[in-house]
Design an enzyme around this catalytic site. Structure first.
Site, PDB file in Angstrom:
ATOM      1  N   HIS A   1       0.855  57.273  68.178  1.00 51.76           N
ATOM      2  CA  HIS A   1       0.419  58.173  67.105  1.00 51.76           C
ATOM      3  C   HIS A   1      -0.418  59.268  67.767  1.00 51.76           C
ATOM      4  O   HIS A   1      -1.069  59.036  68.783  1.00 51.76           O
ATOM      5  CB  HIS A   1      -0.436  57.345  66.142  1.00 51.76           C
ATOM      6  CG  HIS A   1      -0.858  58.022  64.889  1.00 51.76           C
ATOM      7  ND1 HIS A   1      -1.912  58.900  64.844  1.00 51.76           N
ATOM      8  CD2 HIS A   1      -0.386  57.930  63.621  1.00 51.76           C
ATOM      9  CE1 HIS A   1      -2.066  59.320  63.590  1.00 51.76           C
ATOM     10  NE2 HIS A   1      -1.156  58.750  62.834  1.00 51.76           N
TER      11      HIS A   1
ATOM     12  N   ASP B   1      -4.671  50.339  70.014  1.00 49.68           N
ATOM     13  CA  ASP B   1      -4.672  50.974  68.708  1.00 49.68           C
ATOM     14  C   ASP B   1      -4.127  49.945  67.709  1.00 49.68           C
ATOM     15  O   ASP B   1      -2.930  49.702  67.641  1.00 49.68           O
ATOM     16  CB  ASP B   1      -3.790  52.234  68.756  1.00 49.68           C
ATOM     17  CG  ASP B   1      -3.644  52.882  67.381  1.00 49.68           C
ATOM     18  OD1 ASP B   1      -4.164  52.319  66.394  1.00 49.68           O
ATOM     19  OD2 ASP B   1      -3.010  53.939  67.300  1.00 49.68           O
TER      20      ASP B   1
ATOM     21  N   GLN C   1      -1.909  49.583  62.923  1.00 49.74           N
ATOM     22  CA  GLN C   1      -0.795  48.966  62.192  1.00 49.74           C
ATOM     23  C   GLN C   1      -0.697  47.461  62.412  1.00 49.74           C
ATOM     24  O   GLN C   1       0.120  46.812  61.768  1.00 49.74           O
ATOM     25  CB  GLN C   1       0.543  49.618  62.601  1.00 49.74           C
ATOM     26  CG  GLN C   1       0.655  51.095  62.305  1.00 49.74           C
ATOM     27  CD  GLN C   1       0.700  51.412  60.801  1.00 49.74           C
ATOM     28  OE1 GLN C   1       0.823  50.522  59.938  1.00 49.74           O
ATOM     29  NE2 GLN C   1       0.562  52.682  60.465  1.00 49.74           N
TER      30      GLN C   1
ATOM     31  N   LYS D   1      -5.869  50.952  55.741  1.00 48.71           N
ATOM     32  CA  LYS D   1      -4.506  50.414  55.847  1.00 48.71           C
ATOM     33  C   LYS D   1      -4.522  48.900  55.634  1.00 48.71           C
ATOM     34  O   LYS D   1      -3.487  48.253  55.642  1.00 48.71           O
ATOM     35  CB  LYS D   1      -3.911  50.724  57.221  1.00 48.71           C
ATOM     36  CG  LYS D   1      -3.654  52.217  57.463  1.00 48.71           C
ATOM     37  CD  LYS D   1      -2.995  52.413  58.814  1.00 48.71           C
ATOM     38  CE  LYS D   1      -3.118  53.811  59.352  1.00 48.71           C
ATOM     39  NZ  LYS D   1      -2.244  54.782  58.716  1.00 48.71           N
TER      40      LYS D   1
ATOM     41  N   CYS E   1       3.205  61.701  62.593  1.00 42.89           N
ATOM     42  CA  CYS E   1       2.155  61.932  63.613  1.00 42.89           C
ATOM     43  C   CYS E   1       2.578  61.332  64.949  1.00 42.89           C
ATOM     44  O   CYS E   1       1.756  60.755  65.677  1.00 42.89           O
ATOM     45  CB  CYS E   1       0.808  61.355  63.186  1.00 42.89           C
ATOM     46  SG  CYS E   1       0.190  62.071  61.682  1.00 42.89           S
TER      47      CYS E   1
HETATM   48  C1  PLP Z   1      -0.510  53.567  64.966  1.00 45.69           C
HETATM   49  C2  PLP Z   1      -1.534  54.429  64.291  1.00 45.69           C
HETATM   50  N1  PLP Z   1      -2.611  54.805  64.976  1.00 45.69           N
HETATM   51  C3  PLP Z   1      -3.581  55.567  64.435  1.00 45.69           C
HETATM   52  C4  PLP Z   1      -3.470  55.991  63.135  1.00 45.69           C
HETATM   53  C5  PLP Z   1      -4.558  56.826  62.577  1.00 45.69           C
HETATM   54  O1  PLP Z   1      -5.157  56.185  61.502  1.00 45.69           O
HETATM   55  P1  PLP Z   1      -6.281  56.975  60.672  1.00 45.69           P
HETATM   56  O2  PLP Z   1      -5.625  58.194  60.133  1.00 45.69           O
HETATM   57  O3  PLP Z   1      -6.673  56.004  59.612  1.00 45.69           O
HETATM   58  O4  PLP Z   1      -7.364  57.280  61.621  1.00 45.69           O
HETATM   59  C6  PLP Z   1      -2.354  55.643  62.380  1.00 45.69           C
HETATM   60  C7  PLP Z   1      -2.193  56.135  61.008  1.00 45.69           C
HETATM   61  O5  PLP Z   1      -1.120  56.241  60.474  1.00 45.69           O
HETATM   62  C8  PLP Z   1      -1.365  54.831  62.969  1.00 45.69           C
HETATM   63  O6  PLP Z   1      -0.278  54.461  62.297  1.00 45.69           O
END
Ligand code: PLP
Length: 411
Positions: free
Chosen positions: A120, A202, A205, A228, A368
């Site tokens: 992401h 990270d 998910q 999430k 993203c």
């Molecule tokens: C794999 C992953 N990392 C990071 C993020 C970023 O999350 P946030 O927007 O809550 O900071 C997301 C959000 O969709 C994600 O799917």
């Protein structure tokens, strides 16, 4: 308890505004059970004071609520102590904290930071910044179209030059779970001239979908967002091993994170407060604690079972619809309830808006993850993502409407 029992706890689905809505965009944000909104409301109704500051009973109560939530997060991810949990706004802020505070101080010229092709943007841009500032090199682990990163790939690219390995536990496009434990163990042996690279996970998910145990994974850092995982927006967490937090300088500076300030300088508060400058999101923390309690009540066995059953049902259904192509692994159990797809000759934005007129919410775009889209040779894709409160009836409706999309386009 089954899906329908849990669903009753979510006022969202009862709301007149959402009657009949099929919500399949859970990878973007989940819905919240009533207990979460109640916990937030209860904080502001009964215990609102600036935590960690006042010496009066109310402020002490607010502090207790905030710190109890921290302890709950620590237990949830199996941290050794709650001082290893920093509250942030979200996974993005958590990853930036590591990049600014660790990366900018411990990465130098010629060093390498390893990430994967499926990251992401939140786990790409902070490292691009560090690499540019420090003249380090960003190294990409490639994956196949099935989402799998071959062992040979990480064994080749994680080397003595690697200072940091930062990777998604679960991809928000493929839904696949990366072999973090194996990669971390290799990076700890091989990286940083054999002294060990730092491993950043990270967990945006993964944390909502299965049990994440930072110690068994071997994660040095783990970032995730509350929203999430049934929690409120605006609260997230960073788990970090104490030995790193102790050596890292603060990320943001100001109130609450100091021990003593003079005109010239300052000393910093004990962990974890050194990393939480300014008034904290105590209402959000109260909501997150309620969310984690609720997830424990549902149980990850149930969550994984429902994710996998629905993914199997949806993927089998999609295979029956001509011109629909699933992106990623053939095995539905490797999707964490995330199914990304394309439909021949229909722009993903059109798929999402046509389904929206049928009261079905899915995601369309680059998710993203533009470097991954570039690698896959697609500008954008559509994505359906389910959670434990989604039902087979919803999946049937989704598949039925999806089968009509090309017809509606006159194709
Ligand atoms: C794999 C992953 N990392 C990071 C993020 C970023 O999350 P946030 O927007 O809550 O900071 C997301 C959000 O969709 C994600 O799917």
């Amino acid at each position: 308890m089954d899906t329908y029992d849990f669903r009753k706890d979510f006022p969202f689905f009862e709301s007149e505004l959402n009657k009949g809505l099929v919500y399949f965009d859970n990878a973007a944000t989940s819905q919240r059970p009533l207990c979460v909104s109640e916990a937030v409301a209860d904080f502001y109704k009964n215990s609102n004071a600036n935590p960690l500051r006042g010496l009066y009973d109310l402020s002490v109560r607010a502090t207790d609520i905030y710190e109890t939530s921290r302890a709950k997060v620590a237990e949830f991810v199996n941290a050794e102590s709650s001082s290893e949990i920093i509250f942030t706004r979200n996974a993005t802020e958590s990853l930036n904290l590591v990049a600014y505070s660790y990366g900018m101080n411990y990465v130098g010229e010629g060093d390498e930071i390893v990430i994967t092709a499926m990251e992401h943007h939140s786990n790409i841009l902070p490292w691009q910044m560090v690499c540019k500032a420090k003249k380090a090199r960003l190294v990409w682990l490639e994956c196949g179209t099935d989402g799998v990163i071959p062992e040979s790939e990480w064994k080749k690219k994680i080397t003595a030059r690697t200072k940091i390995v930062s990777l998604a536990h679960v991809s928000n496009v493929f839904g696949i779970t990366n072999p973090v434990k194996e990669i971390a163990s290799f990076a700890h042996k091989t990286g940083n001239g054999g002294k060990g690279a730092v491993v950043v996970v990270d967990g945006a998910q993964s944390v909502p979908h299965f049990k994440v145990d930072v110690r068994s994974l071997g994660a040095d850092f783990l970032a995730f967002s509350g929203h999430k995982a049934l929690g409120p927006m605006g609260i997230g967490a960073l788990y970090a091993k104490k030995e790193f937090l102790e050596q890292m300088p603060p990320f943001l500076r100001g109130g609450e994170m100091i021990e003593y300030v003079t005109r010239e300088d300052a000393t910093y508060a004990e962990l974890p407060h050194k990393f939480e400058a300014g008034t904290v999101n105590a209402g959000g923390a109260a909501g997150l604690a309620a969310a984690l309690d609720y997830l424990n009540k549902v149980g990850f066995d149930f969550i994984e079972k429902n994710d996998n059953e629905l993914a199997l049902f949806i993927m089998n259904g999609m295979k029956q619809i001509p011109h629909v192509h699933i992106i990623g692994n053939e095995d539905p159990a490797r999707h964490s309830g995330i199914i990304t797809f394309t439909v021949d000759d229909v722009h993903p934005h059109d798929i999402a808006s046509m389904l929206s007129s049928e009261n079905i919410a899915i995601r369309a775009g680059h998710h993203c993850a533009q470097p991954l889209m570039q690698k896959l040779g697609v500008g954008s894709t559509a994505r359906a993502s389910v959670y434990f409160y989604n039902t087979k009836t919803e999946a049937e409706l989704f598949l039925d409407r999806l089968s009509k999309v090309r017809g509606w386009m006159g194709l």
